[in-house]
Design an enzyme around this catalytic site. Structure first.
Site: not given
Length: 328
Positions: A47, A132, A166
């Site tokens: 990430e 994200k 994540c």
């Protein structure tokens, strides 16, 4: 099973150079080359690997925090741009697909960054990007909310690929969107495993890197490259040492479509490799295809809005001034 049904998966586990986009890009390109030389079909980084996870968001807010945030913004990546051009060249030269976490700067406002997964094809072209959807806890002070523009799979010669960042794997719905599109190889990008001696059980945000990655592999009946990043206290620039409260030690895995670990955990800087096959994917999906025969669309349906977020609309032209370049 034909040779075409086989592929080699790679998790690139290494530390970036915090607050140094140029040095981090150079290292990423070198690692892409090494993965290609090892015969990888697709290689994944953790990430926001480029130029690094915002570790400073977990420290107390001080004037030094604002200095770190300003430098972080200055070292972010615009898509497309000179940095992505270099990554594309490296992927083309190495002849492999690359999925890498980048800190993406909003090209219009210049003042917002996103936690983005960038997908690059072995022909050196950008396939797409995924921002994200909801940064986790303290990350919300650094990253903006993403959109669903890039919440999709990409058809490759060896299979369909996808990726999430994540704790998006804890959200359930984004993963279902990708499973329903038939993902076969999924990248789960993480900042990296934290040391076992860190926070007490009362801290609710302890990452579930392996647990969620294995669950996704089993639910979506796909391979998962759980790529963990690295950043030790010793990697931190001296000027920001007091903001380094948590270390990230990698812990990358490669998981098969039944949710079983086939490689890892990786320790230190390394490239973790594992063989995969579409035969294994098809066998798993024949049992449970949650986007197909193992679903109940008569009861449950999911609506996704993939339109880009329009902040400013010019009524004279009808163009979205917030994203003048359009979408991927």
């Amino acid at each position: 099973m034909t040779i075409r049904d086989r592929f080699k998966l790679a998790a690139i586990q290494a530390a970036a150079v915090p607050f140094d986009l140029g040095a981090s890009t150079e290292k990423a390109c070198r690692l892409i080359g090494e993965a290609g030389a090892a015969g990888a079909t697709i290689a994944a980084f953790g990430e926001t690997w480029l130029p690094g996870y915002p570790f400073f968001c977990n420290a107390a807010t001080t004037p030094l925090t604002w200095q770190a945030m300003a430098e972080y913004l200055a070292n972010a990546v615009e898509i497309p741009g000179p940095t992505t051009d270099k990554l594309c060249e490296a992927a083309e030269h190495a002849r492999l697909d690359v999925v890498i976490g980048v800190v993406e700067r909003d090209a219009s406002s210049g003042g917002t960054v996103y936690c983005t997964l960038l997908f690059i094809g072995k022909d050196g072209r950008i396939l797409g990007r995924h921002r994200k959807l909801k940064p986790t806890f303290n990350e919300r002070a650094v990253w903006g909310d993403g959109d669903a523009v890039g919440l999709r799979t990409y058809e490759r010669s060896y299979g369909r690929i996808s990726g999430l960042n994540c704790w998006e794997h804890n959200m359930m719905l984004p993963g279902y969107v990708l499973a329903a599109q038939g993902t076969q190889i999924h990248v789960a990008a993480w900042p990296g495993r934290e040391p076992a001696a860190a926070p007490p059980p009362t801290v609710p945000l302890w990452p579930r890197q392996l647990l969620l990655s294995r669950a996704f592999a089993s639910q979506a009946s796909c391979y998962v490259i759980a790529a963990g990043g690295m950043r030790l206290h010793s990697d931190t620039p001296e000027r920001f040492e007091e903001l380094s409260t948590i270390e990230y030690t990698g812990g990358s895995y490669i998981i098969d479509p039944r949710g079983e670990i086939i490689a890892g955990p990786a320790e230190g800087e390394t490239i973790l490799l594992a063989e995969g096959s579409l035969q294994a994917v098809r066998a798993a999906k024949a049992l449970t295809d949650i986007g197909g025969h193992y679903s109940r669309p008569d009861i449950f349906r999911l609506i996704v809005d993939r339109s880009p977020r329009q902040r400013v609309l010019d009524r004279a032209t009808g163009h979205d001034e917030a994203d003048p370049r359009g979408t991927w």
